[in-house]
Design an enzyme around this catalytic site. Structure first.
Site, mmCIF file in Angstrom:
data_model
loop_
_atom_site.group_PDB
_atom_site.id
_atom_site.type_symbol
_atom_site.label_atom_id
_atom_site.label_comp_id
_atom_site.label_asym_id
_atom_site.label_seq_id
_atom_site.Cartn_x
_atom_site.Cartn_y
_atom_site.Cartn_z
ATOM 1 N N GLU A 139 0.811 -1.229 0.000
ATOM 2 C CA GLU A 139 0.000 0.000 0.000
ATOM 3 C C GLU A 139 0.842 1.276 0.000
ATOM 4 O O GLU A 139 0.504 2.241 0.691
ATOM 5 C CB GLU A 139 -0.950 -0.014 1.213
ATOM 6 C CG GLU A 139 -1.927 -1.169 1.143
ATOM 7 C CD GLU A 139 -2.786 -1.302 2.384
ATOM 8 O OE1 GLU A 139 -3.997 -1.498 2.234
ATOM 9 O OE2 GLU A 139 -2.258 -1.231 3.514
HETATM 10 C C1 ACM Z 1 -1.873 -5.587 4.259
HETATM 11 O O1 ACM Z 1 -2.890 -6.121 4.701
HETATM 12 N N1 ACM Z 1 -1.818 -4.273 4.100
HETATM 13 C C2 ACM Z 1 -0.706 -6.354 3.893
#
Ligand code: ACM
Length: 498
Positions: free
Chosen positions: A309
């Protein structure tokens, strides 16, 4: 009563994970105040496992069992641990034979003996309620399907004390997990003292998700966790999430920020807004210093660098960052692990990708690069997902995960493009935006954890939900005795004696 009880039990009781092979043996075997645990020769590793078995059996035998070294044939009535050469068992397998006068546990390595001890513990704890320590005669040959049987705990959103983490380790060990992935940094908190950048812990460690617990581990405390895990055959995999999920670090050192201004600590639950500055040399000195200290404290071969992310870096910046990060990890002699997103940048051979979301895209990229993968598909393996709409804790962005759905999937079927020999195994994941206490943790983890253990250990052909749910019910009775706050899902016959 005892023999009736044993006749009604399925062979080898209600073991989870289900062993590879179970045959009827000549038992039953009874613990008596005279039962001894014998080990073959002075071996600290086997002695430690013998001592752990003695502690497990003490409440059943009435008195602490003696652990003694014996070079000849083991005395009648003893529980004998030995290592030898058993090509079919591999490094983690064991063979357990329960006869009327002897319990014999054999393995190639101490690790195999440790797993055999967990099996012995389960055999005794599914014995007659309140009765003597008695187990039926069985011969078990058992070894894991996957070498990676992990669980992740997010101590960044909500901090867990050393004692709590040790408790979590005990839960993992009882189900033959062998990896504890500690998510040590995120926007909301930084949880490990780094001596060369002390503000990370001193300031970054004072944050938490709103209403959550703050804190950090001193290096001694982290080492204590690592050593405790090691004593239970679990390798700690530390994660520093980079280059995103870094507000706690950015808040601690203004100079790490693109504009040189530190943001305030963050206690919300948004993702994707923070980033280290890929264009700054200081960023790589920082990363190198942090990972160097962490690597020195971590005997296990892995460093997890997050990589998920990173939504406020461009793909080009992300690739530059990863191209600089990989040689740092390599120089420290560690294997780099990252979340699925890292598969979109060129990876050095030996890197491990942890698939979590976008299975299609990330697994395809990982497969194309020929790297190994750990399967943590969020819609099956995220223990912070609610069980159903009325679950109080947890989130639901990846779906609601019933206990049956947490069990009924297979790492080899997540994506057809990933070759079987590239699948290291499975990891169950607990994010803690909504989790505060051990009781909260237990409620999300149990009973799903037992299912992930079986997925990681047992042959696919031995697994069936219809049969598993009865074994799970028996474990519920043990959890009740241990005061574990497990979720009594409707699809498991908790109250029924089988
Ligand atoms: C995640 O759940 N951001 C790896």
């Amino acid at each position: 009563m005892n023999s009736n009880y044993l006749q009604r039990q399925p062979l080898a009781g209600n073991l989870i994970p289900k062993p590879v092979r179970v045959e009827k043996g000549k038992g039953p075997f009874s613990l008596t105040p005279k039962t001894e645990i014998v080990i073959p020769a002075e071996s600290p590793a086997i002695g430690e496992i013998g001592a752990q078995l003695a502690a497990i059996l003490a409440p059943l035998g009435g008195t602490p069992l003696k652990v003694s070294v014996c070079s000849g044939p083991p005395p009648e009535g003893s529980i004998c641990l030995n290592t030898g050469s058993y090509p079919q068992l591999g490094a983690e397998g064991y063979r357990l034979e329960v006869g009327p006068n002897l319990v014999s546990l054999s393995a190639n390595e101490p690790g195999g003996l440790f797993y055999g001890v967990q099996t012995i513990k389960q055999l005794f704890s599914s014995g007659p309620k309140g009765g003597p320590g008695l187990i039926e005669g069985v011969i078990i040959e058992d070894f894991p399907r996957f070498s990676w049987r992990g669980a992740m705990l997010d101590v960044a959103r909500n901090f867990f004390s050393v004692q709590d983490v040790k408790g979590f380790i005990r839960y993992l060990a009882a189900y033959k997990f062998n990896r504890l992935h500690l998510h040590l940094s995120n926007d909301q908190g930084w949880r490990i003292m780094i001596n060369s950048w002390p503000n990370l812990a001193l300031h970054g460690g004072s944050g938490a998700v709103s209403g959550g617990r703050s804190g950090y581990y001193s290096q001694e405390e982290y080492s204590e966790i690592v050593a405790y895990a090691q004593s239970k055959q679990i390798i700690v995999v530390p994660e520093i999430d980079l280059p995103g999920h870094t507000t706690a670090a950015l808040a601690s050192y203004p100079e790490l920020n693109r504009k040189g201004i530190a943001p305030p600590l963050y206690s919300g639950t948004e993702v994707g807004f923070s980033s280290l500055a890929p264009e700054k040399d200081l960023t790589y000195r920082f990363v190198s210093d942090v990972l160097e200290e962490l690597a020195a404290l971590t005997p296990g071969p892995y460093l997890h660098v997050g990589g998920d992310e990173a939504l406020s870096t461009t793909p080009e910046e992300y690739e530059i960052f990863m191209s600089q990060l990989q040689p740092i990890v390599a120089r420290l002699g560690k294997t780099m692990i990252g979340w699925g997103e890292i598969a979109h940048t060129p990876l050095q051979a030996g890197t491990i990708v942890q698939i979590w979301r976008r299975e299609e895209i990330d697994a395809k990229k990982a497969a194309a690069q020929g790297v190994q993968v750990i399967m943590s598909p969020a819609y099956r393996a995220y223990m912070d997902m609610k069980y159903n709409e009325s679950t109080k804790l947890g989130l639901s962005w990846a779906g609601l995960i019933k206990v049956e759905d947490a069990y009924n999937w297979d790492p080899a079927e997540v994506h057809a493009l990933v070759p079987q020999n590239k699948i290291l195994g499975v990891e169950a994941v607990l994010w803690t935006e909504t989790i505060r206490t051990m009781a909260d943790l237990e409620n999300m983890v149990f009973p799903r954890l037992a299912g992930y253990a079986e997925i990681g250990w047992s042959p696919r052909k031995n697994r069936s939900w219809e049969e598993y749910r009865y074994r799970l019910a028996a474990h519920g009775r043990s959890w009740e005795k241990e005061n574990i706050n497990f979720y009594r899902c409707p699809e498991v016959p908790w109250g029924e004696q089988v």
